[in-house]
Motif scaffolding. Structure first.
Motif, PDB file in Angstrom:
ATOM      1  N   GLU A  81       0.922  -1.158   0.103  1.00  0.00           N
ATOM      2  CA  GLU A  81      -0.010   0.013  -0.006  1.00  0.00           C
ATOM      3  C   GLU A  81       0.575   1.380   0.058  1.00  0.00           C
ATOM      4  OE1 GLU A  81      -3.303   0.576   2.967  1.00  0.00           O
ATOM      5  OE2 GLU A  81      -3.951  -1.687   2.600  1.00  0.00           O
ATOM      6  N   TYR A  88      -6.671  -3.609  -4.067  1.00  0.00           N
ATOM      7  CA  TYR A  88      -6.812  -4.686  -2.741  1.00  0.00           C
ATOM      8  C   TYR A  88      -6.599  -6.041  -3.045  1.00  0.00           C
ATOM      9  CZ  TYR A  88      -7.398  -0.038  -0.501  1.00  0.00           C
ATOM     10  OH  TYR A  88      -7.356   1.275  -0.149  1.00  0.00           O
ATOM     11  N   TYR A 154      -8.768  -8.955   4.860  1.00  0.00           N
ATOM     12  CA  TYR A 154      -7.973  -7.544   4.567  1.00  0.00           C
ATOM     13  C   TYR A 154      -8.804  -6.938   3.284  1.00  0.00           C
ATOM     14  CZ  TYR A 154      -4.556  -4.587   2.280  1.00  0.00           C
ATOM     15  OH  TYR A 154      -4.122  -3.581   1.722  1.00  0.00           O
ATOM     16  N   VAL A 155      -8.760  -7.796   2.302  1.00  0.00           N
ATOM     17  CA  VAL A 155      -9.717  -6.958   1.131  1.00  0.00           C
ATOM     18  C   VAL A 155     -11.027  -6.560   1.529  1.00  0.00           C
ATOM     19  CG1 VAL A 155     -10.793  -7.734  -1.192  1.00  0.00           C
ATOM     20  CG2 VAL A 155      -8.353  -8.338  -0.580  1.00  0.00           C
ATOM     21  N   ARG A 158     -10.680  -3.218   3.784  1.00  0.00           N
ATOM     22  CA  ARG A 158     -10.059  -2.199   2.937  1.00  0.00           C
ATOM     23  C   ARG A 158     -11.112  -1.604   2.125  1.00  0.00           C
ATOM     24  NH1 ARG A 158      -6.326  -2.192   6.520  1.00  0.00           N
ATOM     25  NH2 ARG A 158      -4.172  -1.506   6.080  1.00  0.00           N
ATOM     26  N   THR A 159     -11.776  -2.681   1.285  1.00  0.00           N
ATOM     27  CA  THR A 159     -12.596  -2.257   0.350  1.00  0.00           C
ATOM     28  C   THR A 159     -14.039  -1.355   0.961  1.00  0.00           C
ATOM     29  OG1 THR A 159     -12.175  -4.066  -0.937  1.00  0.00           O
ATOM     30  CG2 THR A 159     -14.292  -3.174  -1.519  1.00  0.00           C
TER      31      THR A 159
END
Length: 176
Positions: A81, A88, A154-155, A158-159
């Motif tokens: 990042e 992501y 995580y995806v 973050r999304t």
């Protein structure tokens, strides 16, 4: 044990927060703890071993190694990042690919080290075996789930965060 385990878990979360600087990232890494506990409990059940003090100590050791695996993954995602990556799913895929060897070695070294304890038949084996079984079984599940579930979480996180941020930008632009 009912006092030590909550204190250990609280200290792990506190240290994660200081290391990562974000509560959201700390929670992501902390998710490795229940994922590793699944394997430890399942291994105790499969082998017919009762929960004992040594198994409890094994869980504490297991949680430490599982969290270390999570830190390796999240640190790599954050590094990508910081290099300017914004996709992501691609960050999760590339970060997992880069850290695969590190995560496997982090789990493999303790697992192989505990095999003699898990199969021992000599004096003290009844104390050593539950600890070793918890660590070995927990690390197997923690590693597999860290490599699959943590990138998905995580995806997702973050999304969701990016969508909230874009909504705030739209509202701010409309107000201006």
């Amino acid at each position: 044990l009912s006092v030590v385990v909550p204190i250990a878990l609280s200290m792990i979360f506190l240290l994660l927060y200081f290391a990562l600087g974000s509560i959201k990232d700390s929670i992501l890494v902390y998710s490795a703890i229940p994922l590793s506990a699944i394997g430890g409990i399942f291994t105790l059940y499969l082998t017919g071993t009762n929960f004992s003090i040594s198994a409890g100590v094994g869980f504490i050791a297991l949680f430490g190694v599982a969290v270390l695996e999570g830190i390796l993954m999240i640190a790599e995602f954050k590094r990508l990042e910081s290099e300017g990556w914004h996709d992501y799913p691609r960050i999760a895929q590339q970060g997992t690919k880069i850290r695969l060897r590190s995560v496997l070695m982090t789990a493999l070294a303790p697992s192989l080290g505990f095999i003699p304890m898990a199969i021992s038949q000599g004096a003290g084996a009844e104390v050593q075996r539950p600890l070793a079984l918890v660590v070995i079984g927990g690390l197997v599940s923690a590693t597999i789930l860290t490599l699959y579930v943590l990138p998905i979480l995580y995806v997702w996180q973050r999304t969701k965060q990016a969508k909230r941020l874009s909504k705030k930008r739209v509202v701010a632009a409309a107000v201006i």
